[in-house]
Design a protein around this motif. Structure first.
Motif, short mmCIF file in Angstrom:
data_model
loop_
_atom_site.label_atom_id
_atom_site.label_comp_id
_atom_site.label_asym_id
_atom_site.label_seq_id
_atom_site.Cartn_x
_atom_site.Cartn_y
_atom_site.Cartn_z
N VAL A 142 5.91 5.75 7.84
CA VAL A 142 7.19 6.43 7.62
C VAL A 142 7.85 5.84 6.39
O VAL A 142 7.92 4.61 6.25
CB VAL A 142 8.12 6.25 8.84
N ARG A 143 8.34 6.72 5.50
CA ARG A 143 9.03 6.25 4.30
C ARG A 143 10.23 7.13 4.02
O ARG A 143 10.19 8.35 4.26
CB ARG A 143 8.09 6.29 3.08
N PRO A 144 11.31 6.54 3.48
CA PRO A 144 12.44 7.37 3.04
C PRO A 144 12.02 8.28 1.90
O PRO A 144 11.18 7.91 1.06
CB PRO A 144 13.47 6.34 2.57
N CYS A 145 12.59 9.48 1.87
CA CYS A 145 12.36 10.37 0.75
C CYS A 145 13.06 9.82 -0.49
O CYS A 145 14.15 9.24 -0.39
CB CYS A 145 12.89 11.77 1.05
N ILE A 194 6.03 8.20 18.18
CA ILE A 194 5.63 6.97 18.86
C ILE A 194 4.29 6.46 18.38
O ILE A 194 3.90 5.34 18.68
CB ILE A 194 5.57 7.17 20.40
N SER A 195 3.57 7.27 17.60
CA SER A 195 2.24 6.88 17.18
C SER A 195 2.30 5.72 16.20
O SER A 195 3.03 5.76 15.21
CB SER A 195 1.51 8.05 16.52
N GLN A 196 1.52 4.68 16.48
CA GLN A 196 1.43 3.56 15.56
C GLN A 196 0.48 3.85 14.40
O GLN A 196 0.24 3.00 13.55
CB GLN A 196 0.95 2.31 16.32
N GLU A 197 -0.06 5.08 14.38
CA GLU A 197 -0.96 5.46 13.29
C GLU A 197 -0.23 6.23 12.19
O GLU A 197 -0.84 6.72 11.26
CB GLU A 197 -2.11 6.32 13.83
N VAL A 198 1.08 6.36 12.30
CA VAL A 198 1.86 7.12 11.34
C VAL A 198 2.71 6.17 10.50
O VAL A 198 3.38 5.30 11.03
CB VAL A 198 2.78 8.15 12.05
N ALA A 201 16.74 10.77 5.07
CA ALA A 201 15.65 11.74 5.02
C ALA A 201 14.33 10.99 4.90
O ALA A 201 14.20 10.08 4.07
CB ALA A 201 15.84 12.68 3.84
N LEU A 202 13.36 11.36 5.74
CA LEU A 202 12.08 10.66 5.79
C LEU A 202 10.92 11.61 5.59
O LEU A 202 11.02 12.81 5.87
CB LEU A 202 11.90 9.97 7.16
N HIS A 203 9.81 11.05 5.12
CA HIS A 203 8.55 11.78 5.17
C HIS A 203 7.52 10.88 5.83
O HIS A 203 7.50 9.66 5.63
CB HIS A 203 8.09 12.22 3.77
N LEU A 204 6.66 11.50 6.64
CA LEU A 204 5.65 10.78 7.39
C LEU A 204 4.28 11.03 6.79
O LEU A 204 4.05 12.04 6.11
CB LEU A 204 5.65 11.23 8.86
N SER A 205 3.37 10.10 7.06
CA SER A 205 2.03 10.21 6.50
C SER A 205 1.26 11.40 7.06
O SER A 205 0.26 11.82 6.48
CB SER A 205 1.24 8.92 6.75
N HIS A 213 0.82 -1.21 0.00
CA HIS A 213 0.00 0.00 0.00
C HIS A 213 0.85 1.26 0.00
O HIS A 213 0.39 2.32 -0.39
CB HIS A 213 -0.94 -0.01 1.21
N SER A 214 2.10 1.15 0.42
CA SER A 214 3.00 2.31 0.44
C SER A 214 3.74 2.46 -0.87
O SER A 214 4.47 3.43 -1.07
CB SER A 214 4.01 2.16 1.58
N GLY A 215 3.58 1.50 -1.79
CA GLY A 215 4.32 1.54 -3.04
C GLY A 215 5.66 0.86 -2.97
O GLY A 215 6.43 0.89 -3.94
N VAL A 216 5.99 0.24 -1.83
CA VAL A 216 7.27 -0.47 -1.68
C VAL A 216 7.15 -1.84 -2.33
O VAL A 216 6.25 -2.61 -2.04
CB VAL A 216 7.64 -0.63 -0.19
N ALA A 217 8.08 -2.14 -3.23
CA ALA A 217 8.04 -3.44 -3.90
C ALA A 217 8.43 -4.55 -2.93
O ALA A 217 9.38 -4.40 -2.16
CB ALA A 217 8.99 -3.43 -5.09
N PRO A 218 7.72 -5.67 -2.95
CA PRO A 218 8.09 -6.79 -2.08
C PRO A 218 9.22 -7.60 -2.70
O PRO A 218 9.46 -7.56 -3.90
CB PRO A 218 6.80 -7.61 -2.01
N THR A 219 9.90 -8.34 -1.86
CA THR A 219 10.91 -9.28 -2.31
C THR A 219 10.68 -10.61 -1.60
O THR A 219 9.74 -10.74 -0.81
CB THR A 219 12.33 -8.74 -2.06
N GLY A 220 11.51 -11.60 -1.89
CA GLY A 220 11.36 -12.91 -1.26
C GLY A 220 12.71 -13.55 -1.04
O GLY A 220 13.70 -13.20 -1.68
#
Length: 282
Positions: free
Chosen positions: A276-279, A270-274, A237-241, A177-184
Motif C-alpha cells: 500500500v502506498r499513498p498516491c 487484510i492480505s499481507q501480500e498487498v 488517497a492510496l493505491h495498492l499493488s 523496493h517501493s521507491g520510498v526514500a529511507p531516513t535515519g
C-alpha cells in the motif's frame, strides 16, 4: 574476522550495554527472558524461526546483531545496511493458539514508535514518527524502521518471532523496493549529537516486552486508539499493488485497513501480500 572490524566492535559494545539494560528493566516482570548479542549473522528472524521450528523455543528470546547480512522484510524484500548504520534485532516467544494474532504488527508499530519518541536529544519539533500500515515506521513519508512478524507451529502451540530494523543513519544512495526514500535517527538529532544505539535498542525491546504482555491479555484493542493517532495513511488517497485505489479510513478492530473506493463502498484489506502506498499528488 568480525571482531577485528572497528565498526562491529563499536556496535557490539553498544549492544552489550543495551542488553544489560534490557535485562535489568524486564527480568522481574518477564523472568524467563534471555538475550543474545551476536557480532555477525544472516538474519536474527531466520535464526530464531529455526529454533522455533525445531521445537526448541521454550522461553522468550531476544537476539541483537551487530552485523546482519541477509536481513529481510515483508514479502521477502531484503533489508541491507552497513554495520553501524542500523539496529537489527528480534524477539521470539511461545504463543498459545488460543491467543489472538490479528493486529500484532500494528501493536508492534505502536511499541517501536513509543521507544523512538523517547530517543534522547531528538529535535521533537521535527521528529514525529508515524506508523505506515501494516509494518513500517515513517517520518515525513520516509522509512525509518521496518517490522517483520512471523509465526510457526499449529494445533495448541505456536511461536511468534518479531524482527525490527531501525535506521540510525540514512543509507546513502538507497531506495526501498517501493521507491520510498529511507531516513535515519541522525537526521533528527539536536545539536549534532549522534544516536545512542544502546539506549535506542534498550527502549525498543523493553517497549516490545511491555506490548506483548498487554497484547496477550487484550489483543489489538488496547492499542487501537494509539495506532489511530499515529496512522500515517488515514485520510489519504492510496493505491495498492493489486490495482485497487481509494481513501484510507483507518483500521478495523482487528487491524485490517479500511479502504473507501470511488463508489463509496468500503473494503477491508487484510492480505499481507498487498503493498500500500499513498498516491503522489500531481
Amino acid at each position: 574476522m568480525a571482531m577485528d572490524n572497528p565498526p562491529v566492535v563499536a556496535m557490539m559494545r553498544a549492544l552489550n550495554q543495551g542488553a544489560e539494560d534490557i535485562w535489568l528493566r524486564t527480568h522481574q516482570q518477564w523472568p524467563d527472558i534471555s538475550i543474545d548479542v551476536v557480532a555477525h549473522i544472516g538474519s536474527t528472524n531466520t535464526a530464531l524461526m529455526d529454533v522455533a521450528r525445531a521445537g526448541q523455543l521454550t522461553h522468550t528470546r531476544v537476539m541483537l546483531a551487530a552485523e546482519q547480512t541477509q536481513g529481510r522484510g515483508r514479502l521477502g524484500k531484503p533489508w541491507l545496511t552497513r554495520v553501524g548504520d542500523a539496529l537489527t534485532f528480534s524477539i521470539a516467544l511461545p504463543w498459545p493458539a488460543s491467543l489472538p494474532l490479528a493486529g500484532l504488527s500494528l501493536a508492534t508499530g505502536v511499541a517501536i514508535t513509543r521507544a523512538l519518541e523517547a530517543t534522547p536529544h531528538t529535535d521533537t519539533d521535527r521528529f514525529k514518527p508515524r506508523i505506515k500500515w501494516p509494518n513500517d515506521i515513517w517520518v515525513n513519508d520516509q522509512k525509518l524502521a521496518g517490522i517483520l512478524v512471523e509465526v510457526c507451529g499449529q494445533a495448541q502451540q505456536r511461536c511468534v518471532v518479531i524482527g525490527v530494523g531501525v535506521n540510525l543513519y540514512p543509507p546513502t544512495g538507497v531506495l526501498s523496493h517501493s521507491g520510498v526514500a529511507p531516513t535515519g535517527l541522525a537526521n533528527y538529532m539536536g545539536d549534532g549529537v549522534p544516536p545512542d544505539a544502546s539506549a535506542v535498542v534498550s527502549n525498543c525491546v523493553v517497549q516490545l516486552v511491555n506490548m506483548l504482555r498487554q497484547f496477550k491479555r487484550n489483543g489489538f484493542e488496547t492499542f487501537a486508539a494509539e495506532f489511530d493517532a499515529l496512522d500515517a495513511l488515514k485520510g489519504r488517497a492510496l493505491h495498492l499493488s493489486d490495482g485497487s485505489k481509494g481513501t484510507a479510513l483507518g483500521v478495523d478492530a482487528e487491524g485490517g485497513l479500511r479502504l473507501q473506493g470511488a463508489s463509496g463502498a468500503v473494503q477491508t484489506i487484510i492480505s499481507q501480500e498487498v503493498s500500500v502506498r499513498p498516491c503522489v499528488s500531481p
